[in-house]
Design an enzyme around this catalytic site. Structure first.
Site, PDB file in Angstrom:
ATOM      1  N   ASN A 160      25.945 103.649  50.826  1.00  0.00           N
ATOM      2  CA  ASN A 160      26.226 104.807  49.983  1.00  0.00           C
ATOM      3  C   ASN A 160      25.939 104.427  48.520  1.00  0.00           C
ATOM      4  OD1 ASN A 160      27.756 106.462  48.154  1.00  0.00           O
ATOM      5  ND2 ASN A 160      28.861 107.299  49.899  1.00  0.00           N
ATOM      6  N   ASP A 203      26.313 106.437  45.806  1.00  0.00           N
ATOM      7  CA  ASP A 203      26.987 107.329  44.837  1.00  0.00           C
ATOM      8  C   ASP A 203      27.331 106.619  43.528  1.00  0.00           C
ATOM      9  OD1 ASP A 203      27.007 109.222  46.818  1.00  0.00           O
ATOM     10  OD2 ASP A 203      29.178 109.225  47.113  1.00  0.00           O
ATOM     11  N   HIS A 204      27.796 105.366  43.653  1.00  0.00           N
ATOM     12  CA  HIS A 204      28.320 104.715  42.451  1.00  0.00           C
ATOM     13  C   HIS A 204      27.247 104.235  41.489  1.00  0.00           C
ATOM     14  CE1 HIS A 204      32.358 105.452  43.441  1.00  0.00           C
ATOM     15  NE2 HIS A 204      32.191 104.963  44.639  1.00  0.00           N
ATOM     16  N   ARG A 229      26.685 108.067  30.980  1.00  0.00           N
ATOM     17  CA  ARG A 229      25.946 108.398  29.755  1.00  0.00           C
ATOM     18  C   ARG A 229      25.065 109.632  29.922  1.00  0.00           C
ATOM     19  NH1 ARG A 229      25.915 103.905  26.048  1.00  0.00           N
ATOM     20  NH2 ARG A 229      28.112 103.375  26.088  1.00  0.00           N
ATOM     21  N   HIS A 255      26.872 111.501  48.573  1.00  0.00           N
ATOM     22  CA  HIS A 255      27.829 112.610  48.657  1.00  0.00           C
ATOM     23  C   HIS A 255      27.532 113.550  47.496  1.00  0.00           C
ATOM     24  CE1 HIS A 255      32.397 113.838  48.866  1.00  0.00           C
ATOM     25  NE2 HIS A 255      31.586 114.877  48.879  1.00  0.00           N
ATOM     26  N   ARG A 285      28.760 116.250  45.540  1.00  0.00           N
ATOM     27  CA  ARG A 285      30.051 116.926  45.363  1.00  0.00           C
ATOM     28  C   ARG A 285      29.863 118.246  44.645  1.00  0.00           C
ATOM     29  NH1 ARG A 285      34.492 113.025  46.051  1.00  0.00           N
ATOM     30  NH2 ARG A 285      35.808 114.732  45.401  1.00  0.00           N
ATOM     31  N   ARG A 306      29.791 115.265  40.078  1.00  0.00           N
ATOM     32  CA  ARG A 306      30.265 114.224  39.158  1.00  0.00           C
ATOM     33  C   ARG A 306      29.397 112.964  39.202  1.00  0.00           C
ATOM     34  NH1 ARG A 306      35.768 112.232  42.085  1.00  0.00           N
ATOM     35  NH2 ARG A 306      36.258 114.431  41.941  1.00  0.00           N
ATOM     36  N   HIS A 307      28.736 112.714  40.324  1.00  0.00           N
ATOM     37  CA  HIS A 307      27.826 111.555  40.339  1.00  0.00           C
ATOM     38  C   HIS A 307      26.430 111.944  40.821  1.00  0.00           C
ATOM     39  CE1 HIS A 307      29.593 111.437  44.318  1.00  0.00           C
ATOM     40  NE2 HIS A 307      30.661 110.742  43.974  1.00  0.00           N
ATOM     41  N   GLU A 357      26.551 113.515  52.687  1.00  0.00           N
ATOM     42  CA  GLU A 357      27.985 113.821  52.803  1.00  0.00           C
ATOM     43  C   GLU A 357      28.256 115.054  51.982  1.00  0.00           C
ATOM     44  OE1 GLU A 357      30.740 110.878  51.451  1.00  0.00           O
ATOM     45  OE2 GLU A 357      29.952 109.429  52.865  1.00  0.00           O
ATOM     46  N   THR A 383      38.245 109.738  45.138  1.00  0.00           N
ATOM     47  CA  THR A 383      37.274 109.581  46.222  1.00  0.00           C
ATOM     48  C   THR A 383      37.843 110.355  47.413  1.00  0.00           C
ATOM     49  OG1 THR A 383      36.105 107.990  47.637  1.00  0.00           O
ATOM     50  CG2 THR A 383      38.348 107.402  46.988  1.00  0.00           C
ATOM     51  N   THR A 384      37.075 110.438  48.498  1.00  0.00           N
ATOM     52  CA  THR A 384      37.566 111.181  49.662  1.00  0.00           C
ATOM     53  C   THR A 384      38.870 110.547  50.133  1.00  0.00           C
ATOM     54  OG1 THR A 384      35.240 111.432  50.215  1.00  0.00           O
ATOM     55  CG2 THR A 384      36.821 112.096  51.887  1.00  0.00           C
ATOM     56  N   GLU A 389      32.780 109.966  62.254  1.00  0.00           N
ATOM     57  CA  GLU A 389      32.924 108.775  61.408  1.00  0.00           C
ATOM     58  C   GLU A 389      34.412 108.534  61.258  1.00  0.00           C
ATOM     59  OE1 GLU A 389      30.878 108.576  57.592  1.00  0.00           O
ATOM     60  OE2 GLU A 389      32.352 107.107  56.881  1.00  0.00           O
ATOM     61  N   HIS A 403      34.854 103.739  54.785  1.00  0.00           N
ATOM     62  CA  HIS A 403      35.733 104.020  53.652  1.00  0.00           C
ATOM     63  C   HIS A 403      36.594 102.813  53.327  1.00  0.00           C
ATOM     64  CE1 HIS A 403      37.940 106.127  50.591  1.00  0.00           C
ATOM     65  NE2 HIS A 403      37.011 107.050  50.655  1.00  0.00           N
ATOM     66  N   GLY A 404      36.390 102.296  52.137  1.00  0.00           N
ATOM     67  CA  GLY A 404      37.203 101.183  51.655  1.00  0.00           C
ATOM     68  C   GLY A 404      36.841  99.842  52.275  1.00  0.00           C
ATOM     69  N   GLY A 414      29.913 101.816  50.540  1.00  0.00           N
ATOM     70  CA  GLY A 414      29.369 102.096  49.217  1.00  0.00           C
ATOM     71  C   GLY A 414      29.921 101.208  48.136  1.00  0.00           C
ATOM     72  N   HIS A 415      31.173 101.454  47.762  1.00  0.00           N
ATOM     73  CA  HIS A 415      31.729 100.866  46.550  1.00  0.00           C
ATOM     74  C   HIS A 415      31.623  99.337  46.501  1.00  0.00           C
ATOM     75  CE1 HIS A 415      34.832  99.635  43.650  1.00  0.00           C
ATOM     76  NE2 HIS A 415      34.431 100.714  43.000  1.00  0.00           N
TER      77      HIS A 415
HETATM   78  N1  PXP Z   1      32.393 107.418  54.393  1.00  0.00           N
HETATM   79  C1  PXP Z   1      32.773 108.566  53.780  1.00  0.00           C
HETATM   80  C2  PXP Z   1      32.902 109.791  54.593  1.00  0.00           C
HETATM   81  C3  PXP Z   1      33.019 108.592  52.384  1.00  0.00           C
HETATM   82  O1  PXP Z   1      33.407 109.735  51.799  1.00  0.00           O
HETATM   83  C4  PXP Z   1      32.839 107.410  51.645  1.00  0.00           C
HETATM   84  C5  PXP Z   1      33.047 107.422  50.156  1.00  0.00           C
HETATM   85  O2  PXP Z   1      32.092 108.212  49.560  1.00  0.00           O
HETATM   86  C6  PXP Z   1      32.413 106.256  52.331  1.00  0.00           C
HETATM   87  C7  PXP Z   1      32.235 106.277  53.700  1.00  0.00           C
HETATM   88  C8  PXP Z   1      32.192 104.965  51.609  1.00  0.00           C
HETATM   89  O3  PXP Z   1      33.370 104.492  51.093  1.00  0.00           O
HETATM   90  P1  PXP Z   1      33.378 103.259  50.106  1.00  0.00           P
HETATM   91  O4  PXP Z   1      32.634 103.686  48.872  1.00  0.00           O
HETATM   92  O5  PXP Z   1      34.826 103.007  49.869  1.00  0.00           O
HETATM   93  O6  PXP Z   1      32.662 102.138  50.817  1.00  0.00           O
END
Ligand code: PXP
Length: 242
Positions: A7, A9-10, A18, A43, A45, A49-50, A70, A100-101, A151, A191-192, A213-214
């Site tokens: 992912n 997004d970040h 900026r 994602h 949104r 925002r990103h 997403e 975040t979600t 998921e 997630h996480g 992602g993160h």
């Molecule tokens: N899966 C879903 C459905 C999410 O919404 C996210 C966060 O955007 C992720 C996975 C990835 O999560 P993380 O950025 O914490 O790895």
């Protein structure tokens, strides 16, 4: 072989700090693919925002693996998905004020309203994944309303503070995976997840793909995105035993 989708997004979050042009999540996606990622996730949104619409259209053109969009189950997003035609869509709950979600979709409570939504995506040739908590009821309903994939939300596992809590959450995830597989669903998880806690979930055989992602983008600031992606792939495959 177990897959990793990244992912990005970040990368867009940093760019939007900026409101400029860099870093570009499209470049990040290409580099993640070069490092061996099996898919790219963004994602889009409601509040943009990103990730921006422009990112999504460019990604559709350049991603060579699989693009997973997403999004919330809204008419606006449905229109965009049907225009862009990503490989798959993951439906997530979305609240403007969240960082975040925060949890899985309530398929048990709102499932029926999703049936026509899923149908329209699938008729457009898009596979549909539902992001759900590791709860057998949510998974059963996901199957009933026609999802292709679930998921499993690993957020509570990743936030566990004690070994006992972690074991409890891990047991829920394992049971959810078993339910989903028995119902014929494809199973992803995310997630996480980071370079430490991935070791608990990577060995779970029924999970076909991890969405991360993160932690990968955070590590890439120090070691570069290709190395960050490769290290995660190596960890996942080593823990899975191939
Ligand atoms: N899966 C879903 C459905 C999410 O919404 C996210 C966060 O955007 C992720 C996975 C990835 O999560 P993380 O950025 O914490 O790895």
């Amino acid at each position: 072989m177990v897959r990793l989708s990244v992912n990005v997004d970040h990368v867009a979050t940093l760019r939007q700090a900026r409101r400029g042009l860099e870093p570009d999540p499209v470049t990040a996606a290409q580099m993640a693919e070069l490092a061996g990622a099996d898919g790219i996730i963004v994602h889009l949104r409601e509040d943009r925002r990103h990730v921006q619409d422009r990112d999504l259209y460019l990604l559709k053109d350049v991603v060579k693996t699989r693009l997973n969009l997403e999004m919330a189950a809204t008419e606006e997003m449905l229109g965009i998905a049907l225009k862009v035609k990503p490989h798959m869509v993951t439906l997530v709950p979305e609240r403007r004020e969240e960082l975040t979600t925060e949890g899985g979709l309530d398929v048990k409570g709102k499932g029926d309203s999703l049936i026509p939504f899923l149908k329209r995506l699938q008729e457009g040739g898009i596979r549909v994944s539902l992001f759900v908590d590791p709860d057998p009821e949510q998974i059963r309903r996901s199957r009933e309303i026609g999802a292709d994939i679930v998921e499993i939300h690993t957020g509570l596992y990743s936030e566990a503070r004690t070994g006992e809590e972690e074991e409890r959450e891990l047991a829920k995830i394992k049971e959810a995976v078993r339910w989903a597989r028995d119902l014929g669903l494809s199973v992803h998880a995310g997630h996480g997840l980071n370079y430490q806690n991935i070791k608990g979930v990577a060995p779970i055989r029924g999970i076909e793909e991890f969405s991360i992602g993160h932690s990968i983008i955070a590590r890439s600031i120090f070691v570069g995105i290709e190395r960050a992606v490769r290290e995660m792939i190596d960890l996942i495959r080593t823990c899975r035993g191939g």
